[in-house]
Write a protein that holds these residues in place. Structure first.
Motif, PDB file in Angstrom:
ATOM      1  N   GLU A 187       0.914  -1.062  -0.056  1.00 59.78           N
ATOM      2  CA  GLU A 187       0.088   0.049   0.138  1.00 59.78           C
ATOM      3  C   GLU A 187       0.911   1.268  -0.045  1.00 59.78           C
ATOM      4  OE1 GLU A 187      -2.433  -0.420   3.451  1.00 59.78           O
ATOM      5  OE2 GLU A 187      -3.875  -1.850   2.545  1.00 59.78           O
ATOM      6  N   GLU A 200       2.015   1.954  -3.356  1.00 58.94           N
ATOM      7  CA  GLU A 200       1.139   2.407  -4.410  1.00 58.94           C
ATOM      8  C   GLU A 200       0.870   3.940  -3.927  1.00 58.94           C
ATOM      9  OE1 GLU A 200      -1.798   2.831  -7.062  1.00 58.94           O
ATOM     10  OE2 GLU A 200      -0.499   1.195  -6.874  1.00 58.94           O
ATOM     11  N   ARG A 251       3.555   6.047  -5.451  1.00 60.97           N
ATOM     12  CA  ARG A 251       3.366   6.429  -6.727  1.00 60.97           C
ATOM     13  C   ARG A 251       2.351   7.651  -7.042  1.00 60.97           C
ATOM     14  NH1 ARG A 251       2.122   0.257  -9.538  1.00 60.97           N
ATOM     15  NH2 ARG A 251       4.118  -0.528  -9.489  1.00 60.97           N
ATOM     16  N   LYS A 252       1.427   7.243  -6.158  1.00 59.27           N
ATOM     17  CA  LYS A 252       0.360   8.478  -6.467  1.00 59.27           C
ATOM     18  C   LYS A 252       0.839   9.848  -5.895  1.00 59.27           C
ATOM     19  CE  LYS A 252      -3.562   5.331  -5.581  1.00 59.27           C
ATOM     20  NZ  LYS A 252      -4.865   5.079  -5.021  1.00 59.27           N
ATOM     21  N   LYS A 287       5.551  -5.003  -4.373  1.00 66.17           N
ATOM     22  CA  LYS A 287       4.860  -4.267  -5.399  1.00 66.17           C
ATOM     23  C   LYS A 287       3.621  -4.528  -5.741  1.00 66.17           C
ATOM     24  CE  LYS A 287       5.816  -6.342  -9.838  1.00 66.17           C
ATOM     25  NZ  LYS A 287       6.563  -6.307 -10.979  1.00 66.17           N
ATOM     26  N   PRO A 288       2.195  -3.596  -5.605  1.00 62.60           N
ATOM     27  CA  PRO A 288       1.168  -3.948  -6.164  1.00 62.60           C
ATOM     28  C   PRO A 288       1.073  -4.332  -7.460  1.00 62.60           C
ATOM     29  CG  PRO A 288       1.516  -1.595  -5.949  1.00 62.60           C
ATOM     30  CD  PRO A 288       2.750  -2.132  -5.800  1.00 62.60           C
TER      31      PRO A 288
END
Length: 255
Positions: A206, A209, A212-213, A242-243
């Motif tokens: 999480e 992620e 990244r965002k 990693k997701p």
């Protein structure tokens, strides 16, 4: 009572008495002969003196333990019988070894022994049992009841003290348990508060992620190196956690 003490009381004392009586026989027989008794009658002198002394002493001890009348006369008779036996032994040996000779006084004294023994034995046999009046029996009963009451009260007091001590001990233990429970409850409350204040951190996937965002929101190039630098992890860790990749495809390793 140890076994050897019982053996002494049951065996040694009777054996010593029998041995003493046996050793007294020759001297008392010789004394009876010197006083004029024939061989046939002289054999009864040991019974008249030594056995009488033993019986008088036993009767005296019994009456003393049972608190019966006649204790003093029995004791006096036993002491006199013992003195007669001792004197008979000494005089008979002195006569036998030639240190002294018989005399009229000695003959009279020895002749008095059987009647005196009979008189004292009759006196001890005829001594009545101790008769108690109604008042004396009441006093004895009152004394027994008083002793029983005192002993019972003392026992109850000791038992009460023991119960009080046990109750104090149980109270102390209960207080310690309550304090320990309160302390443990307080610790759990602290743990719950900590959990409420600091929620469980997100998993590494999480966080990747989110990184990244965040990079995309800043307009930065979203690459593997950028995400790893942002999170402070290695590329191998990134690929393990990693997701799932979006349809856009895998991120480039570098810009």
């Amino acid at each position: 009572m140890p076994w050897y003490i019982k053996a002494v009381l049951c065996v040694a004392i009777p054996a010593a008495c029998l041995a003493a009586l046996y050793l007294s026989i020759p001297g008392e027989i010789a004394l009876a002969r010197s006083a004029g008794w024939s061989e046939k009658y002289a054999l009864a002198m040991p019974v008249c003196i030594s056995v009488y002394a033993l019986g008088a002493g036993a009767i005296s001890g019994y009456r003393r333990s049972m608190k019966l009348p006649g204790e003093r006369t029995a004791l006096i008779g036993g002491a006199m019988a013992l003195l007669l036996a001792m004197g008979a032994q000494a005089i008979s040996h002195l006569i036998e070894l030639g240190y002294m000779e018989t005399s009229a006084l000695l003959v009279v004294a020895v002749s008095f022994m059987p009647p005196l023994v009979i008189a004292h034995l009759i006196h001890m046999a005829e001594t009545p049992s101790q008769a108690k009046s109604a008042d004396e029996e009441k006093e004895d009963l009152r004394a027994v009841l008083y002793a029983f009451t005192a002993e019972t009260a003392a026992s109850l007091v000791d038992r009460s003290r023991t119960l009080v001590k046990q109750s104090d001990t149980l109270t102390t233990v209960a207080v310690e348990l309550v304090n320990a429970a309160e302390l443990e409850n307080g610790r759990w409350d602290e743990v719950l508060h900590e959990v409420e204040r600091d929620p469980r951190p997100a998993s590494l996937g999480e966080r990747i992620e989110q990184a990244r965002k965040a990079l995309a929101a800043k307009g930065s190039k979203v690459t593997v190196d950028a995400v790893c630098k942002t999170l402070g992890i290695s590329a191998a860790t990134y690929y393990r956690h990693k997701p799932a990749e979006q349809s856009a495809g895998m991120l480039p390793l570098t810009v």
